[in-house]
Write an enzyme that holds these catalytic residues in place. Structure first.
Site, short mmCIF file in Angstrom:
data_model
loop_
_atom_site.label_atom_id
_atom_site.label_comp_id
_atom_site.label_asym_id
_atom_site.label_seq_id
_atom_site.Cartn_x
_atom_site.Cartn_y
_atom_site.Cartn_z
N LYS A 223 38.97 51.06 40.04
CA LYS A 223 38.06 49.92 39.94
C LYS A 223 36.64 50.47 40.01
O LYS A 223 36.14 50.80 41.08
CB LYS A 223 38.31 48.91 41.07
CG LYS A 223 37.46 47.65 40.93
CD LYS A 223 37.82 46.64 42.01
CE LYS A 223 37.20 45.28 41.75
NZ LYS A 223 35.77 45.26 41.55
N ARG B 60 30.44 44.62 34.10
CA ARG B 60 31.46 44.43 33.09
C ARG B 60 30.81 44.09 31.75
O ARG B 60 29.92 43.25 31.70
CB ARG B 60 32.37 43.29 33.52
CG ARG B 60 33.56 43.05 32.61
CD ARG B 60 34.46 42.00 33.24
NE ARG B 60 35.69 41.82 32.52
CZ ARG B 60 36.79 41.30 33.06
NH1 ARG B 60 36.80 40.95 34.33
NH2 ARG B 60 37.88 41.14 32.35
N ARG C 23 29.51 39.57 31.99
CA ARG C 23 30.62 38.85 32.62
C ARG C 23 30.40 37.34 32.52
O ARG C 23 31.33 36.56 32.51
CB ARG C 23 30.66 39.29 34.08
CG ARG C 23 31.83 38.83 34.88
CD ARG C 23 31.61 39.31 36.30
NE ARG C 23 32.70 38.95 37.18
CZ ARG C 23 33.03 37.73 37.51
NH1 ARG C 23 32.37 36.71 37.00
NH2 ARG C 23 34.03 37.50 38.36
N ARG D 240 41.82 33.67 37.08
CA ARG D 240 42.03 34.64 38.14
C ARG D 240 43.50 34.53 38.49
O ARG D 240 43.94 33.55 39.07
CB ARG D 240 41.15 34.30 39.34
CG ARG D 240 41.07 35.40 40.38
CD ARG D 240 40.19 34.98 41.53
NE ARG D 240 38.75 35.00 41.26
CZ ARG D 240 38.02 36.11 41.17
NH1 ARG D 240 38.58 37.28 41.32
NH2 ARG D 240 36.73 36.05 40.93
N LYS E 252 43.44 43.24 42.82
CA LYS E 252 42.52 44.30 43.24
C LYS E 252 42.80 44.71 44.68
O LYS E 252 43.22 43.89 45.51
CB LYS E 252 41.06 43.90 43.03
CG LYS E 252 40.60 42.66 43.71
CD LYS E 252 39.16 42.35 43.28
CE LYS E 252 38.74 40.99 43.79
NZ LYS E 252 37.43 40.59 43.33
P1 ATP Z 1 34.30 42.15 42.21
O1 ATP Z 1 33.03 41.62 42.79
O2 ATP Z 1 35.30 42.60 43.23
O3 ATP Z 1 34.09 43.14 41.12
P2 ATP Z 1 34.83 40.08 40.28
O4 ATP Z 1 34.97 38.65 40.66
O5 ATP Z 1 33.61 40.51 39.55
O6 ATP Z 1 35.05 40.92 41.60
P3 ATP Z 1 37.55 40.58 39.70
O7 ATP Z 1 38.32 40.17 38.52
O8 ATP Z 1 37.90 39.95 40.96
O9 ATP Z 1 36.03 40.46 39.35
O10 ATP Z 1 37.73 42.14 39.86
C1 ATP Z 1 37.83 42.91 38.73
C2 ATP Z 1 36.45 43.40 38.30
O11 ATP Z 1 36.42 44.79 38.47
C3 ATP Z 1 36.24 43.13 36.83
O12 ATP Z 1 35.50 41.93 36.63
C4 ATP Z 1 35.49 44.36 36.34
O13 ATP Z 1 34.10 44.10 36.29
C5 ATP Z 1 35.74 45.41 37.41
N1 ATP Z 1 36.56 46.53 36.98
C6 ATP Z 1 36.28 47.83 37.22
N2 ATP Z 1 37.24 48.62 36.78
C7 ATP Z 1 38.18 47.84 36.21
C8 ATP Z 1 39.42 48.08 35.59
N3 ATP Z 1 39.91 49.31 35.45
N4 ATP Z 1 40.12 47.01 35.14
C9 ATP Z 1 39.66 45.76 35.28
N5 ATP Z 1 38.49 45.46 35.87
C10 ATP Z 1 37.76 46.49 36.34
#
Ligand code: ATP
Length: 593
Positions: A258, A263, A278, A425, A431
């Site tokens: 991660k 993103r 995002r 989600r 995660k």
């Molecule tokens: P967080 O603040 O923990 O990043 P989030 O709400 O932005 O959470 P989540 O879907 O909960 O997003 O966690 C996945 C996030 O991690 C994705 O939105 C992406 O930006 C990031 N990410 C990093 N590496 C990866 C990966 N290998 N696969 C998917 N997502 C990844």
């Protein structure tokens, strides 16, 4: 239905007024259903955008953008009053809409009958205003707005004014519009799933509205992923132990690093590449270097890919903190920011390739295609992944990810139904983050929904902010803590200004709070908070009743970490379900020690 007759803007204004009066989501949906039913097919897309205070989907990046000063000038021109009178009144109401309503009403008593304003005319005028550019732009906007106000009734003037200055804020979430569309044109609420699927892959509320009104559910069923329309991102649930994760994913999964960056969703069409954030804003201009990398390293004519864009130190190859990417948000001197804050791309998804929609393919199929079309280099890599089937293996890979500067892992289902769940989600991605490992210190991203006036040293600014978690099932924001610690003097100085445009006169319809804040905000700003511990609470509404009847969850001793999460929309904040998970996890740890 008034097919054939042009829809009057007054119909919309009347509906807005009623919608504003209610804070109940169901009533709001009913009112919206009525409005959509009385809307002719030709303008239904426009009505959908207008209810959101926009004239295009967000990702198009066209805003009406009228400054308050210009709006006042237009009102001066139409009302024949002095700008000081208008500004005086504006100070009292704090709302340009109400001020316009009043002055247009005073003027109307002496004007004669006019043609009623149609939605078409209002929309087209707003569109011209949004697209006005160059040296004459300000004058053009002024005369267009004055023209509209001159033809408007007082009530219409109120909503036109709020729309052009970006202050409409009816509190109607996109999801409520989808509900209303399913009821109005899809045969009932049961159609909501289909309507939502169309929306999650095109992110264009107007297009969904027009299609369902014209072609019904059959048309909605034909939606496919297409280049230049961003897809709402798939998101991960969170769990706190390798055992739980593997159990949930059927005993084995693909664990991927991660990465801690921003993103990006890249849309490549031949030699042009667009990048969406995002939140689905077009941010290509912030990352011209990433655009070039995609052009060079993707071996497909057309493709939609997702990656995490991470700040790196080119000399050492080490990853840098996420915050460094904030320097890319500037409009000017982007070239310098590119040199000072270089990035690497870690690609983890492919959603479309050369005419083929891959969102309903399984993850292993998508990953296989990704491996074929991405040509790796030192700046472009596939997300590092490992197939794991034992908790110890997963833990080992997790530690390795942390050592390499990542936040943890995203563990992905490899089952045959591991589709790309756009906009959801879900449990196909889980995660596993580092902060679970430290003693009761989980950072969460919470939405600022209210504030309490400061006293003493903090007079004139906020003493504390009321923060909420998001719950997608009810599409509401549930309060979880009051936070007054961790703000620097600079933060305190700028917060009232930052929040100014989000102030609403009473609790926002999507906020669920038992506390009475001094100031209420529409849910918009997300901040990162570090909590020390969690308790059951009779006054916070987060996950109310999930652990005990009549009790919600509260974060105790919260501290703002200094990170504003501008990259997240309010709906991307930590969810109540996640807070509940953190609470349960904390209980387990206390039990273990
Ligand atoms: P967080 O603040 O923990 O990043 P989030 O709400 O932005 O959470 P989540 O879907 O909960 O997003 O966690 C996945 C996030 O991690 C994705 O939105 C992406 O930006 C990031 N990410 C990093 N590496 C990866 C990966 N290998 N696969 C998917 N997502 C990844």
């Amino acid at each position: 239905m008034l097919w054939g007759l042009p829809l009057k803007y007054s119909t919309i204004a009347d509906a807005y007024e009623e919608i504003e009066r209610t804070t109940k989501r169901l009533e709001m949906t009913d009112l919206l259903v009525n409005l959509l039913k009385s809307t002719s097919r030709e303008v239904i897309d426009k009505v959908a955008y207008l209810t959101q205070g926009r004239i295009y989907p967000d990702f198009v990046g066209i805003e009406i953008g009228v400054a308050e000063k210009l709006a006042v000038k237009a009102l001066v021109r139409v009302s024949g009053r002095r700008d000081v009178d208008i500004e005086e009144e504006l100070k009292k109401t704090g709302d340009l809409g109400e001020t316009a309503e009043k002055f247009v009403a005073a003027k109307k008593q002496v004007t004669f009958f006019q043609q009623p304003l149609t939605v078409q005319r209002v929309y087209e005028t707003l569109d011209k205003m949004a697209k006005a550019s160059g040296s004459g732009a300000v004058d053009l906007k002024l005369s267009l707005l004055a023209g509209l106000l001159a033809a408007a009734s007082p009530k219409e003037a109120k909503y036109i004014m709020r729309t052009v200055t970006g202050n409409l804020r009816l509190g109607i979430a996109d999801m409520t519009v989808l509900d209303a569309l399913a009821i109005a044109y899809g045969g009932g609420k049961e159609a909501r799933g289909q309507v939502e699927r169309a929306y999650t892959i095109c992110s264009d509320l107007g297009r969904v509205a027009k299609t369902i009104a014209e072609e019904g559910l059959e048309g909605i069923g034909k939606f496919r992923v297409s280049i230049s329309e961003p897809i709402r991102p798939m998101l991960a649930e969170r769990l706190s132990s390798p055992e739980e994760i593997l159990e949930k994913l059927g005993g084995k999964c693909m664990a991927e690093y991660k990465y801690d960056g921003e993103r990006l969703q890249a849309h490549k069409k031949g030699n042009t590449v667009k990048l969406f954030s995002r939140r689905l804003e077009d941010i290509s201009s912030q990352y011209p270097d990433a655009v070039e990398l995609f052009k060079k390293h993707v071996k497909a004519e057309d493709a939609i890919l997702e990656c995490e864009c991470v700040a790196v130190d080119l000399d050492t190859g080490e990853m840098r903190p996420f915050q460094e990417l904030m320097h890319r948000r500037r409009k000017y001197e982007i070239e310098r920011a590119i040199d000072d804050y270089p990035v690497s791309l870690f690609v983890f998804e492919v959603l479309y390739v050369d005419g083929r929609d891959l969102t309903l393919e399984s993850y292993p199929v998508r990953r296989g295609i990704l491996e074929r079309i991405v040509e790796e280099s030192d700046r472009v890599k596939l997300a590092n992944g490992a197939l794991v089937s034992a908790p110890a293996e997963l833990e080992k890979f997790f530690m390795e990810a942390i050592e390499n500067g990542c936040e943890g892992l995203v563990c992905k289902s490899i089952s045959s139904d591991s589709v790309y769940q756009a906009g959801a989600r879900g449990w196909l991605w889980i995660k596993y983050k580092r902060d679970y490992k430290s003693e009761m210190t989980d950072t969460v991203d919470l939405v600022v929904v209210g504030a309490f006036h400061g006293r003493g040293k903090r007079a004139g600014t906020y003493g504390a902010l009321l923060l909420a978690a998001y719950t997608s099932e009810r599409d509401t924001f549930e309060t979880v803590t009051k936070c007054g610690t961790g703000f620097t003097d600079e933060d305190l100085g700028k917060l009232p200004k930052m929040m100014h445009d989000h102030v609403v006169p009473h609790k926002h319809s999507r906020v669920d709070s038992m506390l009475e804040a001094d100031v209420w905000f529409e849910p918009a700003l997300v901040i990162e908070v570090l909590g020390a511990e969690m308790t059951l609470s009779p006054i916070h509404t987060c996950a109310m009743g999930s652990v005990r009847k009549g009790r919600g969850l509260a974060i105790r001793f919260p501290r703002f970490t200094g990170n504003y999460r501008f990259d997240k929309a309010a709906e991307d904040a930590t969810t109540s379900a996640e807070v509940l998970e953190i609470y349960r996890n904390q209980l387990k740890r206390i039990g273990q020690s």
